[in-house]
Design an enzyme around this catalytic site. Structure first.
Site, PDB file in Angstrom:
ATOM      1  N   TYR A 190       2.902  11.006 -10.986  1.00  0.00           N
ATOM      2  CA  TYR A 190       2.115  10.148 -10.106  1.00  0.00           C
ATOM      3  C   TYR A 190       1.316   9.146 -10.934  1.00  0.00           C
ATOM      4  O   TYR A 190       1.310   7.945 -10.634  1.00  0.00           O
ATOM      5  CB  TYR A 190       1.179  11.007  -9.254  1.00  0.00           C
ATOM      6  CG  TYR A 190       0.282  10.195  -8.350  1.00  0.00           C
ATOM      7  CD1 TYR A 190       0.770   9.620  -7.185  1.00  0.00           C
ATOM      8  CD2 TYR A 190      -1.081  10.027  -8.652  1.00  0.00           C
ATOM      9  CE1 TYR A 190      -0.054   8.873  -6.352  1.00  0.00           C
ATOM     10  CE2 TYR A 190      -1.903   9.291  -7.825  1.00  0.00           C
ATOM     11  CZ  TYR A 190      -1.387   8.715  -6.681  1.00  0.00           C
ATOM     12  OH  TYR A 190      -2.217   7.975  -5.869  1.00  0.00           O
TER      13      TYR A 190
ATOM     14  N   THR B  92      -8.022  10.814   3.146  1.00  0.00           N
ATOM     15  CA  THR B  92      -6.753  10.484   3.784  1.00  0.00           C
ATOM     16  C   THR B  92      -5.891  11.739   3.857  1.00  0.00           C
ATOM     17  O   THR B  92      -6.241  12.791   3.317  1.00  0.00           O
ATOM     18  CB  THR B  92      -5.986   9.413   2.981  1.00  0.00           C
ATOM     19  OG1 THR B  92      -5.676   9.952   1.682  1.00  0.00           O
ATOM     20  CG2 THR B  92      -6.812   8.128   2.827  1.00  0.00           C
TER      21      THR B  92
ATOM     22  N   LYS C 146       1.462   4.869 -11.094  1.00  0.00           N
ATOM     23  CA  LYS C 146       0.315   4.018 -10.818  1.00  0.00           C
ATOM     24  C   LYS C 146      -0.038   3.142 -12.025  1.00  0.00           C
ATOM     25  O   LYS C 146      -0.532   2.023 -11.854  1.00  0.00           O
ATOM     26  CB  LYS C 146      -0.875   4.866 -10.370  1.00  0.00           C
ATOM     27  CG  LYS C 146      -0.631   5.565  -9.027  1.00  0.00           C
ATOM     28  CD  LYS C 146      -0.253   4.559  -7.928  1.00  0.00           C
ATOM     29  CE  LYS C 146      -0.106   5.191  -6.579  1.00  0.00           C
ATOM     30  NZ  LYS C 146       0.174   4.193  -5.512  1.00  0.00           N
TER      31      LYS C 146
ATOM     32  N   ASN D 259       0.799  -1.213   0.000  1.00  0.00           N
ATOM     33  CA  ASN D 259       0.000   0.000   0.000  1.00  0.00           C
ATOM     34  C   ASN D 259       0.838   1.273   0.000  1.00  0.00           C
ATOM     35  O   ASN D 259       0.353   2.336  -0.389  1.00  0.00           O
ATOM     36  CB  ASN D 259      -0.906  -0.023   1.241  1.00  0.00           C
ATOM     37  CG  ASN D 259      -1.555   1.301   1.530  1.00  0.00           C
ATOM     38  OD1 ASN D 259      -2.454   1.729   0.819  1.00  0.00           O
ATOM     39  ND2 ASN D 259      -1.096   1.976   2.585  1.00  0.00           N
TER      40      ASN D 259
ATOM     41  N   ILE E  39      -9.824   9.306  -1.746  1.00  0.00           N
ATOM     42  CA  ILE E  39     -10.203   8.758  -0.447  1.00  0.00           C
ATOM     43  C   ILE E  39      -9.827   9.763   0.640  1.00  0.00           C
ATOM     44  O   ILE E  39      -8.821  10.466   0.528  1.00  0.00           O
ATOM     45  CB  ILE E  39      -9.490   7.402  -0.200  1.00  0.00           C
ATOM     46  CG1 ILE E  39      -9.738   6.444  -1.371  1.00  0.00           C
ATOM     47  CG2 ILE E  39      -9.958   6.784   1.122  1.00  0.00           C
ATOM     48  CD1 ILE E  39     -11.186   6.093  -1.615  1.00  0.00           C
TER      49      ILE E  39
END
Length: 256
Positions: free
Chosen positions: A160, A195, A164, A90, A193
């Site tokens: 980024y 976070t 991914k 993760n 999300i």
């Protein structure tokens, strides 16, 4: 509800967000949970929290970009808990966002070292440990965390998104290499999300938050527990015929 009693699962990047929620839920479902992170204070706090609730936990301070740390984390997990049945890789960062023409090599190296090499090195050491644990019975499972931007892209997040996309490619190749040996490899691809990473993306600005929320047809951003659910399914025997797949948990983000 899947039970992980008798299984050992390693979670990387578990001191906050999705990783933290996954580690807690795995322990609640009976797993022996080893987890990594760079922040020792948060890691020790989470280990104590899981243990105080009756779970089995082991925090290992480690940097996902450092292969020596990764190797040590797998070895310590096996030493303490007697084996390894699965892993949720993760750990990841967003890096410095901005136009592609302003990309720097230093930022490239930092983001790729954690997001891509971190996953590759994790699988490099996890897979032999899982095979040694499950033997001919099989049942091993690895889940790698990509992103909705592993299948699409957005302006100002080129590096980024590239990392991914790479996670998905790595995972498909690994799945083809080891699935017949009893280890499945899949990918979870969340959208936005709630976070700390989202807080950094939005800069804490209400306007940016509203814009990101509006990108999701479901009408809201996700919560860590809404990623934990599909991750646990992929780690469990309930998904025993699923490998080499990318599961979007994105509120409809990539359906547009």
């Amino acid at each position: 509800m899947s039970s992980f009693t008798g299984k050992t699962i390693l979670v990387t990047g578990a001191t906050s967000g999705i990783g933290r929620d996954t580690a807690i839920t795995l322990a609640q479902r009976g797993a022996k949970v080893a987890f990594t992170g760079r922040r020792a204070d948060r890691g020790k706090e989470l280990e104590a929290e899981i243990k105080s609730a009756g779970g089995k936990a082991l925090f290992i301070q480690a940097d996902a970009a450092n292969e020596d740390d990764t190797k040590r984390a797998v070895e310590e997990t096996v030493k303490v808990f007697g084996g390894l049945h699965g892993a949720f890789n993760n750990a990841g960062i967003e890096g410095q966002l901005g136009p592609s023409v302003e990309a720097t090599h230093d930022n490239y190296r930092r983001v790729f070292d954690i997001n891509v090499w971190g996953v590759a090195a994790s699988m490099k050491h996890e897979i032999p440990a899982i095979l040694a644990t499950v033997g001919d019975a099989g049942g091993g499972s690895i889940v790698n965390n990509s992103s909705a931007m592993g299948v699409i892209a957005m302006p100002n997040a080129g590096l980024y998104a590239a990392t991914k996309h790479a996670v998905i490619g790595l995972s498909k190749a690994a799945a083809l290499e080891v699935s017949a040996k009893g280890v499945r490899v899949n990918v979870i691809a969340p959208a936005v999300i709630e976070t700390e990473m989202f807080d950094r993306f939005s800069g804490g600005a209400d306007e940016a938050r509203a814009h990101m929320t509006a990108l999701h047809p479901i009408g809201r951003i996700g919560q860590p527990r809404e990623i934990t659910g599909p991750v646990l399914w992929l780690l469990s025997d309930e998904s025993s015929f699923v490998t080499g797949q990318t599961i979007a948990a994105d509120g409809g983000f990539t359906a547009q």
